[in-house]
Structures are given as structure tokens and as C-alpha cells.
Write an enzyme that holds these catalytic residues in place. Structure first.
Site, PDB file in Angstrom:
ATOM      1  N   THR A 299       0.853  -1.195   0.000  1.00 36.31           N
ATOM      2  CA  THR A 299       0.000   0.000   0.000  1.00 36.31           C
ATOM      3  C   THR A 299       0.885   1.241   0.000  1.00 36.31           C
ATOM      4  OG1 THR A 299      -1.636  -1.224   1.273  1.00 36.31           O
ATOM      5  CG2 THR A 299      -1.808   1.176   1.310  1.00 36.31           C
TER       6      THR A 299
ATOM      7  N   ARG B  53      -5.590  -6.439  -1.485  1.00 38.30           N
ATOM      8  CA  ARG B  53      -6.839  -6.023  -0.825  1.00 38.30           C
ATOM      9  C   ARG B  53      -7.462  -7.185  -0.077  1.00 38.30           C
ATOM     10  NH1 ARG B  53      -9.690  -5.019  -5.814  1.00 38.30           N
ATOM     11  NH2 ARG B  53     -11.101  -3.421  -5.093  1.00 38.30           N
ATOM     12  N   VAL B  54      -6.604  -8.100   0.409  1.00 33.54           N
ATOM     13  CA  VAL B  54      -7.135  -9.319   1.016  1.00 33.54           C
ATOM     14  C   VAL B  54      -7.267  -9.198   2.536  1.00 33.54           C
ATOM     15  CG1 VAL B  54      -6.370 -10.847  -0.798  1.00 33.54           C
ATOM     16  CG2 VAL B  54      -4.804 -10.293   1.054  1.00 33.54           C
TER      17      VAL B  54
ATOM     18  N   LYS C  60      -7.088   1.870  -3.234  1.00 38.26           N
ATOM     19  CA  LYS C  60      -6.749   1.043  -2.078  1.00 38.26           C
ATOM     20  C   LYS C  60      -6.952   1.805  -0.768  1.00 38.26           C
ATOM     21  CE  LYS C  60      -4.975  -1.516   0.957  1.00 38.26           C
ATOM     22  NZ  LYS C  60      -4.385  -2.794   1.155  1.00 38.26           N
TER      23      LYS C  60
ATOM     24  N   ARG D 147     -14.049   1.911   5.439  1.00 36.42           N
ATOM     25  CA  ARG D 147     -14.332   1.013   6.573  1.00 36.42           C
ATOM     26  C   ARG D 147     -14.019   1.703   7.907  1.00 36.42           C
ATOM     27  NH1 ARG D 147     -15.768  -4.258   6.961  1.00 36.42           N
ATOM     28  NH2 ARG D 147     -14.637  -5.628   8.381  1.00 36.42           N
TER      29      ARG D 147
ATOM     30  N   GLY E  39      -7.519  -1.708  14.932  1.00 35.83           N
ATOM     31  CA  GLY E  39      -6.112  -2.089  14.879  1.00 35.83           C
ATOM     32  C   GLY E  39      -5.726  -2.642  13.527  1.00 35.83           C
TER      33      GLY E  39
ATOM     34  N   CYS F 124      -3.599  -1.848   8.522  1.00 37.90           N
ATOM     35  CA  CYS F 124      -4.290  -1.350   7.315  1.00 37.90           C
ATOM     36  C   CYS F 124      -5.209  -0.185   7.665  1.00 37.90           C
ATOM     37  CB  CYS F 124      -5.075  -2.471   6.672  1.00 37.90           C
ATOM     38  SG  CYS F 124      -4.087  -3.942   6.424  1.00 37.90           S
TER      39      CYS F 124
ATOM     40  N   LYS G 258      -7.555  -8.484  15.774  1.00 39.44           N
ATOM     41  CA  LYS G 258      -8.895  -8.984  15.458  1.00 39.44           C
ATOM     42  C   LYS G 258      -8.932 -10.496  15.638  1.00 39.44           C
ATOM     43  CE  LYS G 258      -8.753  -9.694  10.493  1.00 39.44           C
ATOM     44  NZ  LYS G 258      -9.448  -9.354   9.258  1.00 39.44           N
TER      45      LYS G 258
END
Ligand code: SAJ
Length: 419
Positions: A122, A155-156, A207, A214, A258, A261, A318
Site C-alpha cells: 500500500t 486487498r485481502v 486502495k 471502513r 487495529g 491497514c 482482530k
């Protein structure tokens, strides 16, 4: 097949699965990483990260002699860079491209006419044209004619990486139409999702915008936690029923955002356009304020004691991953320790904290769920019976079953007795 050998620089969360997926499609892949221990363990079939399906892919690729890890670059047809691009510092949150520059500098002696360079990391708007392109052109290559360059942002979703590399749609930001066409063919060997062609600057922004979208929507949920707390409403009831509307999708609140990203990428847009990004900046502030809110709720629940020991369930950023980067748990634990609490930690996904659930609960006056690991869906009597005060504060709204003796609190029903 249009190319024979792929070299992936950076064998982390994205580079390693990408390398192994290509290798399992019959491409000769060499992976390059500066960390000698990563290189050595990979060549022995051991993966350094927790990601479902990855170990199997590594073993297959090694068995078929289609993957090897090396610590120095070599010649190849296609070079794919997937190195970290963090923000520079807490004060300057612009994109630190030093790892990209050193990766390119490292492969320069091996580049030849006809090669392709793909940047998956990124990056901030402008990095492809202002940083990457000049380094390649300085070698005398004519990009789009005898050398091909594109930004194809990964983007996974961590936890589902293998599936998503193959099935997700893909953005190819080529420097020229020839670069787009060349790189599309490369991804077609492994990607079954749609492949969309665009320019490099647009790919950079696409990206960042996805993760920013989000982050903003999670901030909406997190702000609602505070509003509902202030007004005495149950936030989960409010969000759950609002989301029944066909055009509403408020994201889930939690202890903060967290990972490397969502907590990082919006900052790159802000650093590039500070005067016209107030919404993004506010969302970041709201999400960054959640650990403080969680700590004050914990202090209320700890006020009755009887001990000053509490137990954190979950350090990963997460559920079901072993990644603690930018995890709000780190800030929360640090603050609680500074406030004088004895903090025990259990996290089934992180080796240092994975050993003793019961021990972490013994003598504790509160369990605080900060990560929605599957293991926390059900809490058992055997785990909580030695607590000094059997109560749970579930910041992720993920605990489904608790023993009758345990009082359950969430952001929704802060002071309800039991669930
Ligand atoms: N979170 C919430 N509420 C939610 C969803 C997530 O608080 O409703 C929190 C999580 O607990 C976590 C953080 O947000 O702390 C980020 O988790 P995530 O699952 O949203 O995303 P990442 O960071 O694991 O992966 C994201 C993905 N981006 C999008 O879904 C738009 C992934 O597709 C990207 O490839 C990845 O970032 C990346 O590498 O950029």
C-alpha cells in the site's frame, strides 16, 4: 504462460501467500526476505504467520521444487514487491516508502529488458510516479516499451488471505496501457475474480479509499457507543435494528481499530490532502479514542474489587489472527498497568499469552474481552470459578454463552446482571 520466473520481495502477510499461490500454479517462484530466520524456516516448511491453508501451500510448493526462499535477490522475469509501508512516526503519519526504495535498489542489478515490476504494498498517492518510476527510468529502461511497471494493491482480508487472493477482484494500476495488459496476464494465472485496469495514481487512491471507508463506518459505530452510553440506550439494539433498513450498514463497535491497514492507510490520504479531509481525520480520532473509553468502563466495573487483578482476553487486533500490530489491546493494557491494576493476559492465538486461561482468571475481578477469537464464544465455569468477582466485559459483543454465576456486561447492557 507469458513468464517463467517470479521473484517476490518481502515474505510477510501478503508476499508469502502470493508467492505460494503462484508456485502452486506451476510458476517457478523465489521469495526474498531480509530476515534470515524467516528464509531458513520457510525452506524447512515452517510458516512464521498464522493463516489458514498457508502451511499446506508451502509444503506443496517445496515438494514440487517450485518455491525457495533466499536472502538476496537474483534475476527473474517478474518482480513483485510486498514490503511494509508504515507511517513515518506518530507525529508524521505520511507513508514511509524506505522499504520500497531499498527493495527496488536491491533488484536493480538484476533487471533486464522485458522484465515487469509490480508494487503490491500500500502506498500514498504519487509514490509510483514520483518514487518508483524515476528509479527504473534511471537504469535506461523505457517503461511501457521495454519494461513494465504497475501498482496492484493487495486487498485481502487477514484470516482469509488465500481465498481472497484467488477470488477477489483485482485493480491493476499500470503506468501505460502496455503495462496494464502485461500485468493483467500475470494475475490471470492465479486470480479468478474480475481484473480491472486503471492508472497507477488511481490504484493508489482506490486502495486507501477502501480502508478509509471502513474506518469511517467503524467510527460511526464507535461514536454511537458513547452516544448510547450517554443516553442510556443499548447500542447493539440500536445498530442491529437500524441495520435492518435496506440501505443502512453501520459497522460493529469495539475497543478501537487495529491492524496495519485501517489504522494506517487513512493517514496517507490525510498527509497528502490535510486541508480537505476533515471527515477522515475525525474518524481516526474517534477510533483512537476508544481505548480510553474502554479503560474508564473497566475502572467502573473494577470499583467494587475485591482484588485489583483483571484479565484481558485477546491481544490480537482482530479475531483468529496472531497479529498485534496497532492493536487497541496494547494501549488498553499499558494504560491499565499505569493505573496500578494487575493485568493478566490470555490470547489463544499469540504464543506468549496462550498457555493458561484458568491461571489468568484466578483471583481476577473482571474478564475483559478485547478480541473476538472463536475460543471466547463460550466461557466455561471451570475457567471462571476461581475468579474473585465473576464478571465479563465484552467489548466485541462476541461472547455467546457464559456460566450462570458470571455477570455479563457489554457496551450495550453496561450494568445488566447476567445475559
Ligand atoms: N473492526 C471493527 N468493527 C468492524 C470491523 C472491523 O471494530 O465492524 C476492527 C477490527 O477489530 C480490527 C480493525 O477494525 O481491529 C480492522 O479489521 P478489518 O477486518 O476491518 O480489516 P483488516 O485490517 O484485517 O483488513 C483490511 C481489509 N480492508 C477492507 O475490508 C476494506 C482488507 O481487505 C485489506 O486488504 C487490508 O485491510 C489491507 O491489507 O489493507
Amino acid at each position: 504462460m507469458d513468464f517463467v520466473k517470479l521473484e517476490v520481495i518481502g515474505l510477510g502477510y501478503i508476499g508469502l501467500p502470493t508467492a505460494l499461490i503462484f508456485a502452486n500454479q506451476g510458476i517457478d517462484v523465489v521469495g526474498v526476505d531480509l530476515a534470515v530466520n524467516v528464509v531458513n524456516t520457510l525452506n524447512q516448511g515452517i510458516i512464521p504467520i498464522k493463516e489458514k491453508g498457508l502451511e499446506h501451500l508451502l509444503k506443496q510448493a517445496l515438494k514440487n521444487k517450485l518455491f525457495r526462499a533466499e536472502s538476496v535477490p537474483e534475476k527473474a522475469d517478474v518482480f513483485l514487491i510486498a514490503v511494509p509501508t508504515p507511517y513515518r512516526s506518530d507525529k508524521d503519519r505520511s507513508c514511509d516508502v524506505s522499504a520500497i526504495i531499498s527493495a527496488i535498489t536491491g533488484i536493480i542489478p538484476f533487471l533486464e529488458k522485458g522484465n515487469t515490476l509490480i508494487i503490491e504494498s500500500t502506498i500514498a498517492p504519487g509514490v509510483m510516479t514520483d518514487v518508483v518510476l524515476p528509479l527504473i527510468e534511471a537504469q535506461g529502461f523505457h517503461v511501457g516499451k521495454d519494461f513494465f511497471v504497475a501498482h496492484c494493491p493487495e486487498r485481502v482480508l487477514p484470516g482469509n488471505i488465500i481465498q481472497e487472493i484467488v477470488n477477489n477482484s483485482r485493480i491493476i494500476g499500470g503506468i501505460t496501457p502496455n503495462c496494464q495488459a502485461k500485468v493483467k496476464k500475470i494475475y490471470e494465472t492465479v486470480v479468478t475474480g474480475d481484473i480491472h485496469l486503471t492508472t497507477a495514481p488511481e490504484a493508489e487512491l482506490i486502495k486507501l479509499v477502501e480502508n478509509t471507508y471502513r474506518d469511517i463506518n467503524i467510527a460511526n459505530g464507535n461514536e454511537l457507543v458513547k452516544i448510547c452510553h450517554h443516553l442510556g440506550a443499548d447500542v447493539h439494539q440500536v445498530i442491529g435494528l437500524a441495520n435492518q433498513h435496506p440501505r443502512v450498514n453501520i459497522h460493529s463497535p469495539g475497543p478501537g481499530v487495529g491492524g496495519h491497514c485501517l489504522a494506517v492507510d487513512p493517514n496517507f490520504i490525510v498527509a497528502s490532502a490535510p486541508m480537505v479531509s476533515p471527515l477522515i481525520q475525525t474518524a481516526r480520532r474517534i477510533n483512537n479514542s476508544m481505548p480510553e473509553f474502554v479503560v474508564s468502563r473497566i475502572e467502573e466495573l473494577m470499583a467494587k474489587g475485591p482484588t485489583n487483578k483483571l484479565t484481558i482476553l485477546g491481544m490480537a487486533y482482530k479475531g483468529n489472527v496472531n497479529d498485534m500490530r496497532e492493536s487497541p489491546s496494547l494501549t488498553i493494557v499499558n494504560q491499565l498497568q499505569q493505573n496500578g491494576y494487575q493485568v493478566a493476559i490470555y490470547d489463544p492465538c499469540i504464543d506468549d499469552y496462550a498457555t493458561d486461561f484458568e491461571g489468568a482468571c484466578r483471583g481476577s475481578s473482571l474478564l475483559v474481552v478485547l478480541t473476538d477469537h472463536d475460543e471466547f464464544k463460550e466461557i466455561f465455569e471451570s475457567q471462571t470459578n476461581a475468579m474473585a468477582n465473576p464478571q465479563i466485559f465484552d467489548t466485541k459483543n462476541c461472547v455467546e454463552i457464559v456460566p450462570e454465576s458470571v455477570a455479563y456486561h457489554s457496551f450495550g447492557n453496561q450494568f445488566a446482571e447476567g445475559r
